[in-house]
Design a protein around this motif. Structure first.
Motif: not given
Length: 231
Positions: A117, A151, A165, A168, A192-199
């Motif tokens: 990312f 990103d 957003k 991209s 920000l959770d990079l593994e779950k792609k959540k923010y």
């Protein structure tokens, strides 16, 4: 991997301590900090000491630039005190050489890559530390951020939380830890959770009576310094 995004701490030690408690409870191991560690409130040295305990990526804000302007030209102190209160003077008195070196080495804009990312960290905007990127700015400004091809573009300065957003690119303003200006009752940050792609935008409740007492003692004429702590 979880990352906490913090900005605009402004010497508010009670708020930062409360946020870092929640950050730790979330299992976060890394911090992104987007500037303005000093100014307004009165315990910047304690705030920076807390940050020393973390794996951290930092950029400087406009209040750090003010601090170093005053160090070079002491005549500017009264000018900035009249505008912002005596928090900047407290920083001059309380920060030691280690604190000052930490702040001085920070860039205004920083590119970071983690787990493929791409991030840009900045304070006002990637092109101007003093730029206010409010949520209602024209779309062309947000397109300018997205045109950098990252990103995430992470920024602060407005003291108002925002996620947008654009193409991209995710543009995140976590709001202010020390002095929120969007009627949030507490200290603001983002997770920000990079593994779950959540923010997600977060707000931590804390008791601001200590900071209110400090304002009343140091800057009783600066009503806004209390106002932003008592929404």
């Amino acid at each position: 991997m979880k990352i906490a995004i913090l900005s605009d701490i402004h010497g508010n030690y009670t708020a930062l301590k409360a946020v870092l408690r929640d950050v730790e409870n979330e299992g976060v191991k890394k911090l992104f900090c987007l500037g303005d560690y000093v100014g307004y409130y009165y315990e910047p040295e304690k705030c920076i000491d807390l940050l020393f305990n973390w794996d951290i990526e930092c950029v400087r804000g406009n209040h750090e630039n003010m601090l170093f302007e005053i160090i070079k030209n002491s005549k500017l102190l009264e000018y900035y005190k009249n505008i912002h209160g005596s928090g900047i003077e407290e920083a001059l008195e309380k920060l030691n050489s280690k604190h000052l070196q930490f702040l001085e080495k920070m860039p205004e804009t920083l590119e970071v890559i983690i787990k493929n990312f791409n991030f840009i960290l900045c304070h006002g905007s990637p092109w101007d530390v003093n730029y206010y990127l409010y949520p209602d700015r024209e779309i062309s400004v947000f397109k300018k951020c997205a045109s950098l091809g990252k990103d995430f573009v992470l920024l602060g300065h407005t003291h108002r939380q925002m996620i947008k957003k654009v193409d991209s690119t995710i543009i995140i303003n976590p709001g202010s830890v020390g002095q929120p200006r969007d009627k949030n009752k507490g200290a603001c940050w983002a997770l920000l959770d990079l593994e779950k792609k959540k923010y997600i935008l977060k707000t931590t409740k804390y008791n601001s009576m200590n900071e209110i007492a400090q304002v009343n003692n140091n800057d009783p004429e600066k009503n806004q310094l209390v106002k932003y702590l008592t929404f």
